[in-house]
Design a protein around this motif. Sequence first.
Motif, PDB file in Angstrom:
ATOM      1  N   MET A   1      37.245 -76.697 -46.513  1.00  0.00           N
ATOM      2  CA  MET A   1      38.322 -75.714 -46.552  1.00  0.00           C
ATOM      3  C   MET A   1      37.923 -74.468 -45.762  1.00  0.00           C
ATOM      4  SD  MET A   1      40.051 -73.933 -49.903  1.00  0.00           S
ATOM      5  CE  MET A   1      41.306 -72.696 -49.709  1.00  0.00           C
ATOM      6  N   LYS A   2      38.818 -74.072 -44.859  1.00  0.00           N
ATOM      7  CA  LYS A   2      38.511 -72.915 -44.012  1.00  0.00           C
ATOM      8  C   LYS A   2      38.749 -71.629 -44.794  1.00  0.00           C
ATOM      9  CE  LYS A   2      39.432 -71.090 -39.445  1.00  0.00           C
ATOM     10  NZ  LYS A   2      40.219 -71.210 -38.234  1.00  0.00           N
ATOM     11  N   GLU A   3      37.755 -70.748 -44.764  1.00  0.00           N
ATOM     12  CA  GLU A   3      37.857 -69.497 -45.502  1.00  0.00           C
ATOM     13  C   GLU A   3      38.482 -68.425 -44.621  1.00  0.00           C
ATOM     14  OE1 GLU A   3      34.983 -66.266 -47.768  1.00  0.00           O
ATOM     15  OE2 GLU A   3      34.132 -68.107 -46.951  1.00  0.00           O
ATOM     16  N   ASP A   4      39.523 -67.769 -45.128  1.00  0.00           N
ATOM     17  CA  ASP A   4      40.185 -66.694 -44.392  1.00  0.00           C
ATOM     18  C   ASP A   4      39.491 -65.375 -44.684  1.00  0.00           C
ATOM     19  OD1 ASP A   4      42.133 -68.263 -43.222  1.00  0.00           O
ATOM     20  OD2 ASP A   4      43.398 -68.182 -45.010  1.00  0.00           O
ATOM     21  N   ILE A   5      39.312 -64.579 -43.619  1.00  0.00           N
ATOM     22  CA  ILE A   5      38.725 -63.249 -43.788  1.00  0.00           C
ATOM     23  C   ILE A   5      39.863 -62.232 -43.809  1.00  0.00           C
ATOM     24  CG2 ILE A   5      37.188 -61.531 -42.755  1.00  0.00           C
ATOM     25  CD1 ILE A   5      35.714 -63.866 -41.435  1.00  0.00           C
ATOM     26  N   ILE A   6      40.006 -61.544 -44.916  1.00  0.00           N
ATOM     27  CA  ILE A   6      41.083 -60.565 -45.061  1.00  0.00           C
ATOM     28  C   ILE A   6      40.509 -59.172 -44.810  1.00  0.00           C
ATOM     29  CG2 ILE A   6      42.794 -59.570 -46.616  1.00  0.00           C
ATOM     30  CD1 ILE A   6      42.774 -62.270 -48.103  1.00  0.00           C
ATOM     31  N   ILE A   7      41.056 -58.481 -43.806  1.00  0.00           N
ATOM     32  CA  ILE A   7      40.609 -57.128 -43.476  1.00  0.00           C
ATOM     33  C   ILE A   7      41.625 -56.132 -43.996  1.00  0.00           C
ATOM     34  CG2 ILE A   7      40.067 -55.535 -41.593  1.00  0.00           C
ATOM     35  CD1 ILE A   7      39.241 -57.955 -39.939  1.00  0.00           C
ATOM     36  N   THR A   8      41.169 -55.212 -44.802  1.00  0.00           N
ATOM     37  CA  THR A   8      42.049 -54.148 -45.278  1.00  0.00           C
ATOM     38  C   THR A   8      42.281 -53.183 -44.121  1.00  0.00           C
ATOM     39  OG1 THR A   8      41.069 -54.327 -47.471  1.00  0.00           O
ATOM     40  CG2 THR A   8      42.346 -52.341 -47.005  1.00  0.00           C
ATOM     41  N   PRO A   9      43.535 -53.004 -43.684  1.00  0.00           N
ATOM     42  CA  PRO A   9      43.801 -52.159 -42.509  1.00  0.00           C
ATOM     43  C   PRO A   9      43.379 -50.707 -42.760  1.00  0.00           C
ATOM     44  CG  PRO A   9      45.743 -53.442 -43.104  1.00  0.00           C
ATOM     45  CD  PRO A   9      44.770 -53.578 -44.228  1.00  0.00           C
ATOM     46  N   PRO A  10      42.448 -50.178 -41.942  1.00  0.00           N
ATOM     47  CA  PRO A  10      42.064 -48.771 -42.097  1.00  0.00           C
ATOM     48  C   PRO A  10      43.063 -47.864 -41.384  1.00  0.00           C
ATOM     49  CG  PRO A  10      40.742 -49.803 -40.386  1.00  0.00           C
ATOM     50  CD  PRO A  10      41.649 -50.866 -40.929  1.00  0.00           C
ATOM     51  N   TYR A  11      43.056 -46.593 -41.737  1.00  0.00           N
ATOM     52  CA  TYR A  11      43.898 -45.615 -41.039  1.00  0.00           C
ATOM     53  C   TYR A  11      43.020 -44.433 -40.667  1.00  0.00           C
ATOM     54  CZ  TYR A  11      43.895 -42.902 -45.390  1.00  0.00           C
ATOM     55  OH  TYR A  11      43.510 -42.182 -46.483  1.00  0.00           O
ATOM     56  N   ILE A  12      43.498 -43.665 -39.706  1.00  0.00           N
ATOM     57  CA  ILE A  12      42.740 -42.501 -39.259  1.00  0.00           C
ATOM     58  C   ILE A  12      43.484 -41.225 -39.648  1.00  0.00           C
ATOM     59  CG2 ILE A  12      43.773 -42.599 -36.947  1.00  0.00           C
ATOM     60  CD1 ILE A  12      41.125 -41.407 -35.893  1.00  0.00           C
ATOM     61  N   LYS A  13      42.752 -40.262 -40.145  1.00  0.00           N
ATOM     62  CA  LYS A  13      43.332 -38.970 -40.494  1.00  0.00           C
ATOM     63  C   LYS A  13      42.663 -37.897 -39.645  1.00  0.00           C
ATOM     64  CE  LYS A  13      44.203 -35.743 -44.269  1.00  0.00           C
ATOM     65  NZ  LYS A  13      44.003 -35.442 -45.708  1.00  0.00           N
ATOM     66  N   VAL A  14      43.497 -37.110 -38.960  1.00  0.00           N
ATOM     67  CA  VAL A  14      42.980 -36.011 -38.147  1.00  0.00           C
ATOM     68  C   VAL A  14      42.806 -34.791 -39.041  1.00  0.00           C
ATOM     69  CG1 VAL A  14      43.376 -34.533 -36.138  1.00  0.00           C
ATOM     70  CG2 VAL A  14      44.155 -36.927 -36.098  1.00  0.00           C
ATOM     71  N   ILE A  15      41.572 -34.430 -39.281  1.00  0.00           N
ATOM     72  CA  ILE A  15      41.276 -33.264 -40.121  1.00  0.00           C
ATOM     73  C   ILE A  15      41.369 -31.989 -39.295  1.00  0.00           C
ATOM     74  CG2 ILE A  15      39.506 -32.166 -41.573  1.00  0.00           C
ATOM     75  CD1 ILE A  15      38.404 -35.047 -42.045  1.00  0.00           C
ATOM     76  N   ASN A  16      40.894 -32.056 -38.058  1.00  0.00           N
ATOM     77  CA  ASN A  16      40.913 -30.891 -37.163  1.00  0.00           C
ATOM     78  C   ASN A  16      40.875 -31.384 -35.730  1.00  0.00           C
ATOM     79  OD1 ASN A  16      40.665 -28.244 -36.150  1.00  0.00           O
ATOM     80  ND2 ASN A  16      38.428 -28.377 -36.172  1.00  0.00           N
ATOM     81  N   ASN A  17      41.646 -30.771 -34.825  1.00  0.00           N
ATOM     82  CA  ASN A  17      41.626 -31.172 -33.419  1.00  0.00           C
ATOM     83  C   ASN A  17      42.048 -30.004 -32.530  1.00  0.00           C
ATOM     84  OD1 ASN A  17      41.337 -33.082 -31.251  1.00  0.00           O
ATOM     85  ND2 ASN A  17      43.562 -33.164 -31.129  1.00  0.00           N
ATOM     86  N   THR A  18      41.057 -29.373 -31.879  1.00  0.00           N
ATOM     87  CA  THR A  18      41.323 -28.307 -30.911  1.00  0.00           C
ATOM     88  C   THR A  18      40.896 -28.821 -29.534  1.00  0.00           C
ATOM     89  OG1 THR A  18      39.125 -27.293 -31.060  1.00  0.00           O
ATOM     90  CG2 THR A  18      40.759 -26.617 -32.702  1.00  0.00           C
ATOM     91  N   ASN A  19      40.899 -27.953 -28.538  1.00  0.00           N
ATOM     92  CA  ASN A  19      40.453 -28.361 -27.205  1.00  0.00           C
ATOM     93  C   ASN A  19      38.964 -28.703 -27.162  1.00  0.00           C
ATOM     94  OD1 ASN A  19      42.945 -28.160 -26.013  1.00  0.00           O
ATOM     95  ND2 ASN A  19      42.680 -26.040 -25.384  1.00  0.00           N
ATOM     96  N   PHE A  20      38.211 -28.173 -28.135  1.00  0.00           N
ATOM     97  CA  PHE A  20      36.761 -28.323 -28.101  1.00  0.00           C
ATOM     98  C   PHE A  20      36.175 -29.088 -29.299  1.00  0.00           C
ATOM     99  CE2 PHE A  20      37.778 -24.612 -25.582  1.00  0.00           C
ATOM    100  CZ  PHE A  20      36.991 -24.761 -24.456  1.00  0.00           C
ATOM    101  N   ILE A  21      36.784 -28.980 -30.454  1.00  0.00           N
ATOM    102  CA  ILE A  21      36.205 -29.556 -31.673  1.00  0.00           C
ATOM    103  C   ILE A  21      37.236 -30.414 -32.405  1.00  0.00           C
ATOM    104  CG2 ILE A  21      35.195 -29.034 -33.933  1.00  0.00           C
ATOM    105  CD1 ILE A  21      34.116 -26.433 -32.703  1.00  0.00           C
ATOM    106  N   GLY A  22      36.792 -31.584 -32.866  1.00  0.00           N
ATOM    107  CA  GLY A  22      37.672 -32.463 -33.629  1.00  0.00           C
ATOM    108  C   GLY A  22      36.933 -33.128 -34.767  1.00  0.00           C
ATOM    109  N   SER A  23      37.612 -33.264 -35.910  1.00  0.00           N
ATOM    110  CA  SER A  23      37.049 -33.950 -37.075  1.00  0.00           C
ATOM    111  C   SER A  23      38.038 -35.016 -37.530  1.00  0.00           C
ATOM    112  CB  SER A  23      36.792 -32.957 -38.216  1.00  0.00           C
ATOM    113  OG  SER A  23      35.846 -31.985 -37.815  1.00  0.00           O
ATOM    114  N   PHE A  24      37.525 -36.227 -37.783  1.00  0.00           N
ATOM    115  CA  PHE A  24      38.392 -37.353 -38.105  1.00  0.00           C
ATOM    116  C   PHE A  24      37.816 -38.173 -39.255  1.00  0.00           C
ATOM    117  CE2 PHE A  24      38.268 -36.304 -33.618  1.00  0.00           C
ATOM    118  CZ  PHE A  24      39.595 -36.028 -33.345  1.00  0.00           C
TER     119      PHE A  24
END
Length: 327
Positions: free
Chosen positions: A1-24
Motif C-alpha cells: 500500500m502506497k503511503e501518502d504524505i500530507i503536507i500542512t500548507p504553511p502561510y507567510i506573515k509579514v511582520i515588518n517590511n521597509t526598504n531596508f529591513i524585513g521580518s517574516f
Amino acid sequence: MKEDIIITPPYIKVINNTNFIGSFKIEPLEIGFGVTIGNSIRRVLLSSLTGYAITYIKIENINHEFSSIDGIVEDVTEIILNFKKIRIKNTIKGVDKELVNASIKESGIITAEKLNNFITYFKIVNKDLILFNKNNDKKINFSFFIEKGKGYVQSEKHKKEENLLGNIYIDSIYTPIINVKYKIEQKDKLENENNDFEKLLIDIKTDGTINPKKALFKSCKILLDYLSFIISKKSYNKLIKNKNYDKKNDKFLKIKKILKTKLSDYENLSKRTLNCLEASNIKTWGELILLDKETVLSMKNFGKKSLTELEKEMKNLNISFKMKKPN
C-alpha cells in the motif's frame, strides 16, 4: 500500500517590511523543516540574487590608483574605496549596464547624490555617502561603469584586454543583501491542535536597492525553479537526450580520428595498394572516402584485388566510399 504524505500548507506573515529591513514568519511547518527551509532561503539570499555595482573608474589625467588629484583632499585609493560602497538601483527595466561620464566643478563635500545628475538608467540609493572633499573650483572629469552581476567580484576579474588604458578597476559588491538571520520556534498551539509544528522567523536586511519581501520571494522562486526542474518529466527527457548525444559524440570523435589517420599506418593494406593510392595523392582515409569505386579502380595499376582489400578494411572501420564527412 502506497503511503501518502500530507503536507500542512504553511502561510507567510509579514511582520515588518521597509526598504531596508524585513521580518517574516512562516508557519505551520513539520518538525525539522524550519531549519531546512530557513537555511536554504538564507544561502540563496546571500549568494544568488543579482544587483548592480561599479566595476571601474577612469579619472582624467590619472593612470593608476596610487595618485593624488589637485584640489582633492583624499588620494585616489581613498576615492576608490568610497566608490566601492555605492549602492545602485536599476530604474529602467531591461538595461543591465551604463557608462557614466561626470564632471564636477564646485568645491566642498561631494556626495554620491551628485552622481545621480549624470546617470540615466540607474539611481544611487545611499546618496549621503561622501566620495571626496574638494577645496577648489577646478573641474574634475571622470567616468565610471555600472554593470549587473552576482555576489562579490574582485577587481582582477573585471580586467579585459580590449579595455582602454587608464581604467582603474575596483572590487564590486553586487549582492543587495547585507544580512539574513533566522530562528525556529515552536508554533503557538491553538485549541484542539497538537503541537507537532514549528514556525520559522526570518529577518532580512538589504542595502535599499530591493525591499526584503521582494528579495525573499525571489530567493524562493530560485529554489522552486531548481527543484521543479529536477523532478519534471521534461528535464528527465532532456537528460536522456544528453546521454544519447554523448554516445553520438563519442562515435563522431572516433570516426574523426580514423579519417585523419594515414593509410600507411594500417598493416592489413598491402604495399601495392598503398603505392597506388599514394601515387594518386591519397594518403588518409578522409581523402579516400570522398571517392567512388569507379574512380579508385581507374587509378594506375589498381586492380579488383586491391579494391576488395580496401573494402574489407573500411567495413571493419565503419566507413565507406562516397561517405559524408561528419560535421
